[in-house]
Design a protein around this motif. Structure first.
Motif, mmCIF file in Angstrom:
data_model
loop_
_atom_site.group_PDB
_atom_site.id
_atom_site.type_symbol
_atom_site.label_atom_id
_atom_site.label_comp_id
_atom_site.label_asym_id
_atom_site.label_seq_id
_atom_site.Cartn_x
_atom_site.Cartn_y
_atom_site.Cartn_z
ATOM 1 N N ASP A 1 3.787 -8.272 1.383
ATOM 2 C CA ASP A 1 2.420 -8.244 0.861
ATOM 3 C C ASP A 1 1.485 -7.790 1.975
ATOM 4 O OD1 ASP A 1 0.832 -9.928 -1.658
ATOM 5 O OD2 ASP A 1 -0.290 -9.165 0.047
ATOM 6 N N LYS A 2 0.841 -6.664 1.750
ATOM 7 C CA LYS A 2 0.039 -6.055 2.821
ATOM 8 C C LYS A 2 -1.418 -6.522 2.821
ATOM 9 C CE LYS A 2 3.593 -3.659 4.157
ATOM 10 N NZ LYS A 2 4.624 -4.568 4.658
ATOM 11 N N ARG A 3 -1.747 -7.551 2.047
ATOM 12 C CA ARG A 3 -3.126 -8.028 2.073
ATOM 13 C C ARG A 3 -3.431 -8.666 3.431
ATOM 14 N NH1 ARG A 3 -3.496 -11.079 -3.680
ATOM 15 N NH2 ARG A 3 -1.262 -11.263 -3.327
ATOM 16 N N THR A 4 -4.651 -8.482 3.878
ATOM 17 C CA THR A 4 -5.046 -8.998 5.191
ATOM 18 C C THR A 4 -5.611 -10.415 5.042
ATOM 19 O OG1 THR A 4 -7.282 -8.193 4.921
ATOM 20 C CG2 THR A 4 -5.696 -6.668 5.923
ATOM 21 N N ASN B 1 0.810 -1.227 0.000
ATOM 22 C CA ASN B 1 0.000 0.000 0.000
ATOM 23 C C ASN B 1 0.839 1.272 0.000
ATOM 24 O OD1 ASN B 1 -2.097 -1.762 0.208
ATOM 25 N ND2 ASN B 1 -2.165 -1.650 2.446
ATOM 26 N N GLU B 2 2.078 1.119 0.533
ATOM 27 C CA GLU B 2 2.886 2.334 0.655
ATOM 28 C C GLU B 2 3.506 2.725 -0.678
ATOM 29 O OE1 GLU B 2 5.583 1.062 3.690
ATOM 30 O OE2 GLU B 2 3.798 0.376 4.772
ATOM 31 N N GLU B 3 3.765 4.019 -0.799
ATOM 32 C CA GLU B 3 4.424 4.476 -2.005
ATOM 33 C C GLU B 3 5.878 4.033 -1.973
ATOM 34 O OE1 GLU B 3 4.229 8.474 -3.418
ATOM 35 O OE2 GLU B 3 2.042 8.314 -3.406
ATOM 36 N N ILE B 4 6.373 3.580 -3.094
ATOM 37 C CA ILE B 4 7.735 3.063 -3.094
ATOM 38 C C ILE B 4 8.740 4.205 -3.224
ATOM 39 C CG2 ILE B 4 9.376 1.614 -4.375
ATOM 40 C CD1 ILE B 4 6.870 -0.084 -5.151
ATOM 41 N N ASP B 5 9.670 4.234 -2.268
ATOM 42 C CA ASP B 5 10.752 5.214 -2.324
ATOM 43 C C ASP B 5 11.980 4.465 -2.844
ATOM 44 O OD1 ASP B 5 12.825 6.906 -1.936
ATOM 45 O OD2 ASP B 5 12.452 7.286 0.199
ATOM 46 N N ILE B 6 12.375 4.775 -4.063
ATOM 47 C CA ILE B 6 13.452 3.988 -4.672
ATOM 48 C C ILE B 6 14.807 4.210 -3.990
ATOM 49 C CG2 ILE B 6 12.455 3.603 -6.981
ATOM 50 C CD1 ILE B 6 14.131 6.030 -7.896
ATOM 51 N N ASN B 7 14.896 5.251 -3.170
ATOM 52 C CA ASN B 7 16.162 5.484 -2.459
ATOM 53 C C ASN B 7 16.225 4.711 -1.138
ATOM 54 O OD1 ASN B 7 17.107 7.365 -4.381
ATOM 55 N ND2 ASN B 7 15.632 8.834 -3.539
ATOM 56 N N GLN B 8 15.079 4.197 -0.744
ATOM 57 C CA GLN B 8 14.999 3.473 0.530
ATOM 58 C C GLN B 8 15.360 2.001 0.311
ATOM 59 O OE1 GLN B 8 13.127 5.131 3.225
ATOM 60 N NE2 GLN B 8 13.649 3.513 4.665
ATOM 61 N N LEU B 9 16.223 1.463 1.154
ATOM 62 C CA LEU B 9 16.562 0.045 1.041
ATOM 63 C C LEU B 9 15.389 -0.810 1.513
ATOM 64 C CD1 LEU B 9 20.250 -0.309 2.321
ATOM 65 C CD2 LEU B 9 19.397 -0.615 0.001
ATOM 66 N N GLU B 10 15.171 -1.931 0.834
ATOM 67 C CA GLU B 10 14.073 -2.809 1.238
ATOM 68 C C GLU B 10 14.370 -3.383 2.624
ATOM 69 O OE1 GLU B 10 11.809 -5.280 -1.915
ATOM 70 O OE2 GLU B 10 13.062 -6.668 -0.809
#
Ligand code: SF4
Ligand code: F3S
Ligand code: FES
Length: 243
Positions: free
Chosen positions: A191-194, A128-137
């Protein structure tokens, strides 16, 4: 020392091309001399090269990775490229996997069915979150990554579908392949599905409650995936949701 004579194989193939007007299903038998280390992939190429160039069958990787060479081998679903003739009797019957759309002879359209399944079960990470490509997974626990990797080994060959009695009666059943995919995404912390979302997808007779524990799927899976325990896990999970 006298050389042992190679066995003579009688390969019978169910031939039928639904796209050729007037064509009728028939069994055609070919005689092939067995060679050391021979697989059914080699046999079929031999037949195509020396007997009938029109024989249809699918292969890509020849190494049990692409899943395209699945067929019925003496009535049992399996991969032709991983089947040694030395493990079989001299009389071998090959037929296309049932259930899937037939292209012709041993060639079937598993890809179309699998694509539909993947779309239906949305087999991709829902974040659901916006992906920040600078942020490490975020790091995943190695044990968890290992478990996911184990289930990701599915090659979508369709053997479990062909080996399942339930899906022959209920064409909408997602099969062991579908439930394995759900178990895989359920495990993935990205995966953020409930649980409710997953219940929506497979909490019915076309999903986890449709499986009648016939066990054929695990028996024939060429990747030896733990299908049974994953289906049981999903069922327990959904029953415990009290619905
Ligand atoms: Fe093939 Fe096994 Fe995947 Fe079924 S679960 S499609 S048998 S690899
Ligand atoms: Fe079919 Fe496997 Fe269930 S064979 S019924 S999916 S245990
Ligand atoms: Fe790829 Fe057999 S050719 S699995």
């Amino acid at each position: 020392m006298e050389n042992e004579k190679n066995r003579l194989l009688k390969i019978s193939i169910l031939r039928y091309d639904p796209h050729v007007k007037g064509d009728k299903p028939r069994i055609v038998t070919y005689e092939i001399e067995e060679a050391p280390g021979m697989t059914l992939f080699i046999v079929l190429n031999d037949i195509r090269e020396h007997y009938d160039a029109s024989l249809k069958f699918d292969f890509v990787c020849r190494a049990g990775i692409c899943g395209s060479c699945s067929m019925l081998i003496n009535g049992r679903p399996g991969l032709a490229c991983r089947t040694l003739t030395s493990k079989l009797d001299t009389e071998i019957l090959l037929a296309p996997l049932p259930f899937f759309e037939l292209i012709g002879d041993l060639s079937i359209y598993t890809g179309k069915w699998m694509r539909g399944l993947n779309e239906r079960l949305e087999t991709w990470i829902h974040d659901n979150e916006e992906i920040d490509i600078n942020q490490l997974e975020e790091r995943m626990e190695p044990e968890r990554a290992e478990e996911i990797y184990e289930l990701d080994r599915c090659i979508e060959c369709g053997c479990c579908v062909a080996g399942c009695g339930t899906i022959q009666m209920n064409n909408d059943f997602v099969g062991a392949v579908g439930l394995n995919k759900i178990a895989r995404y359920r495990l993935d912390p990205r995966d953020k599905r409930t649980d409710e979302d997953y219940y929506e997808l497979v909490g019915d007779e076309d999903g986890v409650f449709g499986c009648m524990t016939l066990l054929g799927c695990e028996d024939v899976c060429p990747k030896d995936l733990p299908l049974q325990s994953k289906i049981a896990y999903l069922r327990r999970k959904m029953v415990s949701m009290g619905k």
